[in-house]
Motif scaffolding. Structure first.
Motif, PDB file in Angstrom:
ATOM      1  N   GLY A 120      44.671 108.065 -35.912  1.00  0.00           N
ATOM      2  CA  GLY A 120      45.237 109.234 -36.573  1.00  0.00           C
ATOM      3  C   GLY A 120      45.662 108.948 -38.002  1.00  0.00           C
ATOM      4  N   TRP A 121      46.375 107.868 -38.222  1.00  0.00           N
ATOM      5  CA  TRP A 121      46.815 107.465 -39.551  1.00  0.00           C
ATOM      6  C   TRP A 121      47.199 105.998 -39.511  1.00  0.00           C
ATOM      7  N   ALA A 122      47.501 105.418 -40.683  1.00  0.00           N
ATOM      8  CA  ALA A 122      47.748 103.982 -40.757  1.00  0.00           C
ATOM      9  C   ALA A 122      48.627 103.679 -41.955  1.00  0.00           C
ATOM     10  N   TRP A 123      49.268 102.509 -41.942  1.00  0.00           N
ATOM     11  CA  TRP A 123      50.004 102.026 -43.107  1.00  0.00           C
ATOM     12  C   TRP A 123      49.980 100.508 -43.114  1.00  0.00           C
ATOM     13  N   PRO A 124      50.095  99.902 -44.333  1.00  0.00           N
ATOM     14  CA  PRO A 124      49.912  98.457 -44.460  1.00  0.00           C
ATOM     15  C   PRO A 124      51.195  97.679 -44.160  1.00  0.00           C
ATOM     16  N   THR A 125      51.034  96.550 -43.474  1.00  0.00           N
ATOM     17  CA  THR A 125      52.133  95.630 -43.181  1.00  0.00           C
ATOM     18  C   THR A 125      51.561  94.232 -43.046  1.00  0.00           C
ATOM     19  N   ASP A 126      52.148  93.264 -43.738  1.00  0.00           N
ATOM     20  CA  ASP A 126      51.765  91.854 -43.611  1.00  0.00           C
ATOM     21  C   ASP A 126      50.264  91.637 -43.819  1.00  0.00           C
ATOM     22  N   GLY A 127      49.649  92.363 -44.758  1.00  0.00           N
ATOM     23  CA  GLY A 127      48.229  92.191 -45.037  1.00  0.00           C
ATOM     24  C   GLY A 127      47.313  92.831 -44.015  1.00  0.00           C
ATOM     25  N   ARG A 128      47.886  93.568 -43.056  1.00  0.00           N
ATOM     26  CA  ARG A 128      47.094  94.265 -42.049  1.00  0.00           C
ATOM     27  C   ARG A 128      47.478  95.733 -42.023  1.00  0.00           C
ATOM     28  N   LEU A 129      46.800  96.497 -41.168  1.00  0.00           N
ATOM     29  CA  LEU A 129      47.136  97.897 -40.988  1.00  0.00           C
ATOM     30  C   LEU A 129      47.679  98.123 -39.590  1.00  0.00           C
ATOM     31  N   MET A 130      48.770  98.859 -39.489  1.00  0.00           N
ATOM     32  CA  MET A 130      49.179  99.391 -38.198  1.00  0.00           C
ATOM     33  C   MET A 130      48.712 100.843 -38.155  1.00  0.00           C
ATOM     34  N   ALA A 131      48.065 101.225 -37.077  1.00  0.00           N
ATOM     35  CA  ALA A 131      47.542 102.583 -36.935  1.00  0.00           C
ATOM     36  C   ALA A 131      47.930 103.126 -35.571  1.00  0.00           C
ATOM     37  N   ASN A 132      47.952 104.449 -35.466  1.00  0.00           N
ATOM     38  CA  ASN A 132      48.197 105.054 -34.163  1.00  0.00           C
ATOM     39  C   ASN A 132      46.908 105.636 -33.602  1.00  0.00           C
ATOM     40  N   VAL A 133      46.860 105.736 -32.304  1.00  0.00           N
ATOM     41  CA  VAL A 133      45.665 106.212 -31.605  1.00  0.00           C
ATOM     42  C   VAL A 133      45.685 107.730 -31.569  1.00  0.00           C
ATOM     43  N   SER A 134      44.598 108.359 -32.022  1.00  0.00           N
ATOM     44  CA  SER A 134      44.515 109.814 -32.007  1.00  0.00           C
ATOM     45  C   SER A 134      44.578 110.336 -30.582  1.00  0.00           C
ATOM     46  N   GLY A 135      45.284 111.440 -30.412  1.00  0.00           N
ATOM     47  CA  GLY A 135      45.325 112.094 -29.113  1.00  0.00           C
ATOM     48  C   GLY A 135      46.093 111.354 -28.060  1.00  0.00           C
ATOM     49  N   ALA A 136      46.972 110.408 -28.471  1.00  0.00           N
ATOM     50  CA  ALA A 136      47.724 109.632 -27.480  1.00  0.00           C
ATOM     51  C   ALA A 136      48.913 110.409 -26.928  1.00  0.00           C
ATOM     52  N   GLY A 137      49.216 111.574 -27.501  1.00  0.00           N
ATOM     53  CA  GLY A 137      50.328 112.366 -27.012  1.00  0.00           C
ATOM     54  C   GLY A 137      51.622 111.993 -27.697  1.00  0.00           C
ATOM     55  N   PRO A 138      52.747 112.512 -27.184  1.00  0.00           N
ATOM     56  CA  PRO A 138      54.039 112.283 -27.851  1.00  0.00           C
ATOM     57  C   PRO A 138      54.462 110.829 -27.869  1.00  0.00           C
ATOM     58  N   LEU A 139      54.017 110.032 -26.896  1.00  0.00           N
ATOM     59  CA  LEU A 139      54.311 108.603 -26.899  1.00  0.00           C
ATOM     60  C   LEU A 139      53.150 107.889 -27.574  1.00  0.00           C
ATOM     61  N   GLY A 140      53.230 107.762 -28.912  1.00  0.00           N
ATOM     62  CA  GLY A 140      52.105 107.219 -29.653  1.00  0.00           C
ATOM     63  C   GLY A 140      51.790 105.782 -29.295  1.00  0.00           C
ATOM     64  N   GLN A 141      50.526 105.447 -29.329  1.00  0.00           N
ATOM     65  CA  GLN A 141      50.063 104.092 -29.059  1.00  0.00           C
ATOM     66  C   GLN A 141      49.638 103.463 -30.386  1.00  0.00           C
ATOM     67  N   TYR A 142      50.084 102.210 -30.642  1.00  0.00           N
ATOM     68  CA  TYR A 142      49.906 101.580 -31.945  1.00  0.00           C
ATOM     69  C   TYR A 142      49.087 100.310 -31.837  1.00  0.00           C
ATOM     70  N   ILE A 143      48.194 100.152 -32.826  1.00  0.00           N
ATOM     71  CA  ILE A 143      47.274  99.019 -32.837  1.00  0.00           C
ATOM     72  C   ILE A 143      47.289  98.384 -34.222  1.00  0.00           C
ATOM     73  N   VAL A 144      46.718  97.177 -34.325  1.00  0.00           N
ATOM     74  CA  VAL A 144      46.630  96.456 -35.591  1.00  0.00           C
ATOM     75  C   VAL A 144      45.161  96.363 -35.988  1.00  0.00           C
ATOM     76  N   LEU A 145      44.868  96.679 -37.259  1.00  0.00           N
ATOM     77  CA  LEU A 145      43.501  96.672 -37.763  1.00  0.00           C
ATOM     78  C   LEU A 145      43.373  95.707 -38.936  1.00  0.00           C
ATOM     79  N   ASP A 146      42.158  95.187 -39.116  1.00  0.00           N
ATOM     80  CA  ASP A 146      41.800  94.516 -40.357  1.00  0.00           C
ATOM     81  C   ASP A 146      41.529  95.620 -41.382  1.00  0.00           C
ATOM     82  N   PRO A 147      42.267  95.665 -42.507  1.00  0.00           N
ATOM     83  CA  PRO A 147      42.114  96.795 -43.424  1.00  0.00           C
ATOM     84  C   PRO A 147      40.750  96.870 -44.104  1.00  0.00           C
TER      85      PRO A 147
END
Length: 426
Positions: free
Chosen positions: A316-343
């Protein structure tokens, strides 16, 4: 072991002093709010919980107040209403002893506090002849003594001075930079019809961008007010554009034609243009630029060329932290699920689970909460660089409805109108 007790009036449920950024709406303006999270108990149950903690301070409080930790002070702002004054009070953090308190006008509504240069700034609005008028009130941090009051909402600059903006989108506004000690004006602009964007850094704001409704875009040095660049960035038909500041770039988004153009921030020199793109909002993702498109796709663009490096409909969206991206999973509902990506590639590096997630200060620790089925709240710290979660504490008497304050959590308890202030350990 007895707990200290402080009568705090009202405490706002679920609010967060330093919430993580949410994506902007279609006009591109960033919003902030707390993120909801739940981490599977099986992942953390075996982790070591600190064996001891300082006794929590119990707060006899109702929902509605604003709470802030500043050094050795616990600051509490009770809301006012048309028939009752509010209150701003300071307590000694270690034991809860009252230090000072001041009334807040029943004609005003205050929603935020900032501590700067020995001053405590309270921001809100008063009901005046023209409707709601934004106000910033400055008090002496040590005594609560009145220092000054100015119209406008407040932003801290990199040199420690304050930028105040009064007015709004439907009326002419003014900008004023003042020193925090006395409210002395350093520079000001009046009669502006423009949207305001700023460039924020870890030390405050250093650039102000004015998107004038019927004229050119201006980039100003926030410290001096000097114009660094001025250019008319509107499309040939004179229609409106949305602006987003992305570190050293300024993105001009023409949603009518589906065109995005990047300019150098300080000179407004054109860097690249993309056409036929339906932009919902844009985000600064560190080494890349992120755009959420109208067809629910997150795209990562090369900052230098605007070319798409990767795209995905999963996030759904992402923001940078520690040289990586934290993003949330689209359609995960009110309890968002968060993952780490290589930007740079969009490759998934870790799954951090579902959290009620808070950030303790700008660039500070990421703390996640979940309710334990048998009672209490589990506290974990997210290490984005390592792609891992570490157990910080278990708050046995908390039932949820927490606020995150630097170094502390405030959570409701099973007792009616009762909250506890927990010092985070570990």
């Amino acid at each position: 072991m007895s707990d200290s007790v402080i009568d705090l009036g009202e405490l706002r449920d679920g609010s967060d002093r330093n919430p993580l950024p949410r994506p902007p709406r279609a006009h591109g303006r960033p919003l902030r709010c707390a993120l909801v999270v739940l981490l599977a108990l099986v992942t953390l149950a075996a982790a070591a919980v600190p064996p001891s903690r300082p006794a929590p301070v119990t707060l006899a409080a109702r929902s509605g107040s604003d709470v802030m930790i500043d050094g050795d002070l616990l600051l509490v702002m009770e809301p006012s209403n048309p028939t009752q004054e509010g209150r701003l009070a300071a307590y000694r953090l270690s034991g809860g002893e009252p230090i000072w308190q001041v009334p807040l006008s029943s004609e005003a509504r205050y929603w935020g506090m900032t501590s700067l240069s020995g001053m405590l700034l309270a921001t809100g609005y008063e009901i005046g002849p023209e409707g709601r008028e934004a106000r910033t009130l400055a008090l002496d941090r040590a005594t609560g003594a009145y220092r000054w009051q100015q119209p406008g909402t407040v932003i801290e600059l990199t040199d420690g001075n304050l930028l105040l903006r009064s007015g709004g989108e439907t009326e002419r506004s003014s900008l004023r930079v003042v020193d925090p000690c006395c409210g002395t004006v350093r520079w000001q602009l009046s009669g502006i019809s423009a949207d305001l964007n700023v460039r924020g850094t870890e030390n405050g704001v250093d650039r102000v961008v004015l998107n004038q409704l019927d004229g050119p875009v201006e980039v100003r040095d926030a410290i001096t007010g000097a114009v660094l660049a001025r250019a008319d960035l509107r499309p040939p038909d004179g229609g409106p554009i949305g602006l987003d500041v992305m570190n050293d770039l300024l993105l001009a988004i023409d949603r009518g034609s589906g065109t995005v153009t990047a300019y150098g921030l300080d000179r407004l020199d054109r860097r690249w243009t993309r056409t036929r793109v339906n932009v919902d909002f844009a985000l600064d993702c560190g080494p890349v630029l992120c755009m959420r498109t109208g067809n629910a796709e997150l795209q990562a663009l090369d900052r230098a060329t605007g070319e798409v490096r990767w795209r995905s409909g999963q996030w759904g969206w992402a923001w940078p932290t520690d040289g990586r991206l934290m993003a949330n999973v689209s359609g995960a509902g009110p309890l968002g699920q968060y993952i780490v990506l290589d930007p740079l590639t969009g490759r998934q590096l870790a799954d951090l689970g579902r959290w009620e997630l808070y950030q303790l200060g700008v660039g500070g620790r990421l703390v996640g909460l979940r309710r334990i089925p048998d009672g209490g709240v589990l506290v974990g710290e997210l290490d984005i660089g390592a792609g891992a979660v570490r157990t910080v504490d278990v708050l046995p008497d908390a039932t949820g409805d927490c606020q995150a304050i630097t170094g502390y959590l405030v959570c409701s308890t099973a007792a009616p109108s009762s909250y506890q202030l927990w010092k985070l350990v570990g």
